[in-house]
Design an enzyme around this catalytic site. Structure first.
Site, PDB file in Angstrom:
ATOM      1  CG  ASP A 128      -2.261   1.232   1.020  1.00 52.27           C
ATOM      2  OD1 ASP A 128      -2.503   1.259  -0.256  1.00 52.27           O
ATOM      3  OD2 ASP A 128      -2.532   1.482   2.003  1.00 52.27           O
ATOM      4  CB  ALA A 135      -2.525   9.086   3.783  1.00 52.61           C
TER       5      ALA A 135
END
Length: 384
Positions: free
Chosen positions: A273, A307
């Site tokens: 990610d 994030a």
């Protein structure tokens, strides 16, 4: 002309070998043999130390090398992302677009096709993460980019299936009935993510062909006593795969152990990610005009919300082995063989065996990446 690579130790994806040789022809593995059986006069590279293993396959790469894919959806941006992640052992990836406009998503698809046509062997498909999410589980995806799909969206996504390996992450409860079946029939891999679905919603999605779950435990309804939610459904779904972010911030190590014990062997995949900071000197980037900063190893926005991650695949392997306590060979499979199987590429990637692409990573005893090979082409990253 054949060339031979001799490894002191080699993990082929299943078994550990000693003093083993790989014969390569045109970027493919054509034989695995004892080093003593290499024909005299052959072109040979000797690796005197380290562990040679299948190259890592990352299913969720938002950015790297200073580039966020949404901000630069072109072949040049992808080349920088690949270069940023290769020193972390990643030899194949799905560049990932987060929720954005249809124009950005279409540009991203064309960028992947252009990168592949130009010979970028590490770009093996695309991951479109959003925008069909539950607003309550959107995380740092911009709220005004979140929406429900229309028939044109489903038709466009389905058209990608025959053209390239395509993974779509969506909230099943935001999709019309039959959409997952339509996409699955077209060859698109559909995962549940950023979803507030109920157990029943996931059961219906599985019946339509749901392939897996994106970043398990994060941005999904939790397991509770009277509603198992997405997490409970995922842990029970033996026919689905799950990606997990093992960075020490997104998921508690005990939760990773629980997932690894609940899911059948081969169904838990490591993903990074990763955002633009991986493989770059800057510790920040911008998305949607908002600055995202690395703070104590965590990528956070101005409110302190996570994030994405600041890791590469070797970081996830190292964390799962050292902190979670999983056997090293299983961690290596979670980064290579299992993602390849999820992608239906297990006959080409994820193993060191005849007929497979010559994608390797060489690790030292501290689990640092010394070298990588992509289709037989070597890059050295650290001296032994």
């Amino acid at each position: 002309m054949s060339e031979y690579l001799v490894a002191a130790r080699l993990f082929d994806g299943e078994v550990l070998h000693e003093h083993c040789a790989i014969r390569m022809d045109g970027g493919q593995i054509t034989a695995l043999l004892s080093a003593d059986d290499i024909p005299a006069g052959s072109t040979t590279t000797e690796l005197d130390d380290g562990l040679l293993a299948p190259g890592f396959i990352d299913l969720q790469v938002n950015g790297g090398g200073g580039v966020l894919f949404n901000n630069q959806p072109d072949a040049a941006g992808l080349a920088r992302m690949v270069a940023g992640h290769r020193p972390t052992g990643t030899t194949a990836m799905l560049p990932t677009l987060i929720s954005d406009t249809a124009e950005v998503h279409r540009a991203g698809v064309e960028a992947v096709l252009a990168a592949q046509a130009a010979g970028n062997a590490s770009v093996i498909g695309i991951h479109i993460e959003g925008p069909f999410f539950a607003a309550a589980r959107r995380g740092t995806h911009r709220e005004d980019r979140i929406r429900r799909p229309d028939s044109g969206d489903i038709e466009w996504l389905a058209s990608l299936g025959p053209r390239l390996t395509t993974l779509v992450t969506a909230a099943p409860e935001q999709l019309p009935a039959g959409a997952i079946a339509t996409l699955s029939a077209a060859g698109v891999l559909v995962c549940a993510g950023h979803t507030n679905a109920t157990y029943s919603d996931i059961s219906a999605a599985r019946a339509e062909g749901l392939r897996g779950f994106t970043h398990l435990f994060n941005a999904m309804s939790p397991l509770t006593s009277r509603e198992p939610g997405v997490v409970g459904a995922a842990l029970e779904a033996g026919d689905c795969w799950a990606g997990i972010i093992a960075d020490g911030h997104h998921v508690h190590p005990a939760s990773i152990r629980i997932a690894q014990r609940c899911l059948p062997t081969g169904k838990l995949c490591l993903v990074s990610d990763a955002m633009a900071t991986v493989g770059d000197d800057k510790d920040w980037f911008e998305i949607y005009g908002e600055r995202i900063q690395v703070r104590e190893g965590r990528l956070v926005n101005a409110e302190g919300a996570l994030a994405g991650s600041a890791i590469g695949m070797i970081d996830a392997v190292r964390y799962c082995h050292r902190e979670v306590g999983l056997p090293l060979q299983e961690c290596l499979r979670m980064a290579s063989l299992y993602p390849a199987t999820f992608l239906r590429r297990e006959q080409q990637l994820g193993r060191i065996a005849p007929g497979y692409r010559a994608d390797f990573v060489r690790l030292d005893d501290q689990l640092q990446v010394l070298d990588t090979w992509v289709a037989g082409a070597r890059q050295t990253h650290l001296s032994p």
